[in-house]
Design a protein around this motif. Structure first.
Motif: not given
Ligand SMILES: [Zn+2]
Length: 465
Positions: A368-379
């Motif tokens: 889940l951590g890597s998914l949320f990293d992606l969310v932050r990056w894309a945001n």
């Protein structure tokens, strides 16, 4: 990278090598259907769902069996108290169980065998064990497993029979046994059983609980199969008894990998009715939490760690999901023709982070951590208007791909949040059997341009036209 599981038998992480290439055969101890399942039960079922979904994501064909214990002391006691038949009593809770797992988005197993429909298979195993001298008939007419005869008894729990103390494994019933650890394979009928009994070569009675799982797992999965799961409280004596019966009967290894989910506690204490911290799924839905939110909380920490369920945790699960929903909604709104940049590369990195965490004994927090990293990056990218339509759509498809494992996304992306809220409200009205209100909400939603469809997986919201 191989898929690695912690095997309770060896207390070690081991590479997962299935018996048949590309296939996972797994057995899951299911509910005793005398009451609604509680959130501690669902913690195990959600771990098993994650395991199943991840194996499928990794390309395995999964064959999962979950038993339904529809005959035991409690089901008989409660049905007699109510003056209804055993089947009538258990049917109600079986239906409720399927409704609950639908709410929690737990995928259906391939088989849900009922104990009462497999008594013949159980009788066959008990007969075999009697023939081989692993079982004997006690003075009360019940048939017991002789643990002294099975040298490896207790190997899963790492307990040796001489450590067994009276009271450790003896149920409330007193039976005439040779040794305190011996357990009932077949319980002779007594008056309390009323009309619940089966005829057998060793007299009229009913099967013990442990033999159910041996008979039903081997019937659908073969004498040796890949994975057996359950909660830690099943390890001893239940799973050690399953091993003893099955291996004594077949002379073969019963299960290759044993996976167990740790306990759930509530607000720091053991869940109990007397402490007022005992929750069924329905209790939480009644407090206006959704199946998605509860799923996210129960799934979000590693299955071998004790989970402390708190309402604060449920609130943060709610906001975690909100972040994902907001992100997906934002992707929908992207309207620039900006080039993809390195979106694809970021997705690939995230996919690798996600799978390498999950490969490591289902390390969900890392995944889940890597998914949320992606969310932050894309945001951050979207803040600068640096993601175009093509990139947004790749991100969306990636989330859909991963959701085959997580089961967390809203049913459809891009639905008016007010409609979603109304759908939840109608769901609640239906659970409370307030059909009039449910119909009114459905009509209101229709006027807003959506239809609500009731499916086995829960309600589906569809745009009209
Ligand atoms: Zn079992």
């Amino acid at each position: 990278m191989p898929l690695v599981f912690h095997n309770t038998m060896t207390r070690k992480k081991e590479d997962f090598v299935p018996l048949t290439e590309g296939e996972v055969r797994m057995y899951t101890c299911g509910p005793t259907v005398y009451d609604h399942a509680h959130i501690g039960n669902f913690r195990s079922y959600i771990f098993e769902d994650l395991l199943r979904r991840y194996c499928k994501y990794r390309g395995y064909r999964v064959i999962q069996v979950m038993n339904l214990t529809d005959v035991d002391d409690k089901t008989i006691r409660d049905s007699r108290k109510k003056g209804i038949s055993l089947a009538e009593h258990t049917e109600k809770y079986i239906e409720a169980f399927f409704e609950d797992i639908g709410t929690l988005r737990i995928e259906r197993a391939e088989y849900y065998p009922r104990a009462t429909e497999h008594v013949a298979e159980m009788i066959e195993i008990v007969s075999g064990l009697l023939e081989k001298g692993y079982a004997y008939k006690g003075e009360d007419g019940s048939v017991y497993f002789r643990i002294d005869k099975f040298a490896e008894y207790g190997k899963l729990a790492h307990i040796t029979p001489d450590l067994l103390q009276p009271g450790v494994t003896v149920s409330s019933d007193e039976y005439d046994k040779e040794s305190v650890g011996d357990f009932a394979l077949w319980k002779a009928w007594d008056e309390d059983d009323g009309d619940v009994f089966w005829e057998s070569p060793f007299g009229k009675g009913r099967p013990g609980w442990h033999i159910e799982c041996s008979a039903m797992s081997m019937k659908y999965l073969g004498e040796t199969f890949d994975i057996h799961t359950g909660g830690v409280d099943n390890i001893f004596p239940h799973h050690d008894n399953e091993i003893a019966q099955s291996e004594a009967y077949t002379g073969k290894q019963f299960v290759r990998y044993w996976l167990h989910a740790a306990h759930l506690i509530v607000e720091g204490s053991k869940m109990s009715k007397s402490l007022g911290n005992f929750y069924t799924l329905r209790d939480l839905l009644g407090k206006d939490y959704t199946g998605r939110q509860i799923r996210y909380l129960l799934m979000g920490s590693h299955y071998r760690q004790q989970l402390n369920f708190t309402f604060e945790g449920l609130e943060s699960a709610k906001s975690g999901l909100q972040r994902i929903d907001d992100f997906l909604a934002r992707l929908e709104d992207v309207d620039s023709s900006e080039a993809d940049g390195d979106v694809r590369e970021q997705i690939e990195m995230t996919r690798q982070g996600f799978t390498s965490a999950m490969d490591d004994d289902l390390n969900i927090s890392g995944a889940l951590g890597s998914l949320f990293d992606l969310v932050r990056w894309a945001n951050r990218r979207m803040d600068r208007g640096a993601i175009g339509k093509a990139g947004a759509s790749e991100l969306r498809s990636f989330f859909e791909e991963i959701d085959a494992v997580l089961g967390l996304l809203p049913e459809e992306v891009g639905i008016d949040p007010e409609v979603r809220r109304l759908a939840d409200e109608r769901d609640k009205a239906r659970r409370e059997k307030n059909w009039k209100l449910a119909d009114e909400i459905r009509e209101k939603v229709r006027q807003m341009g959506y239809v609500l469809e009731d499916t086995p997986k829960g309600v589906r919201i569809k745009k009209i036209g």
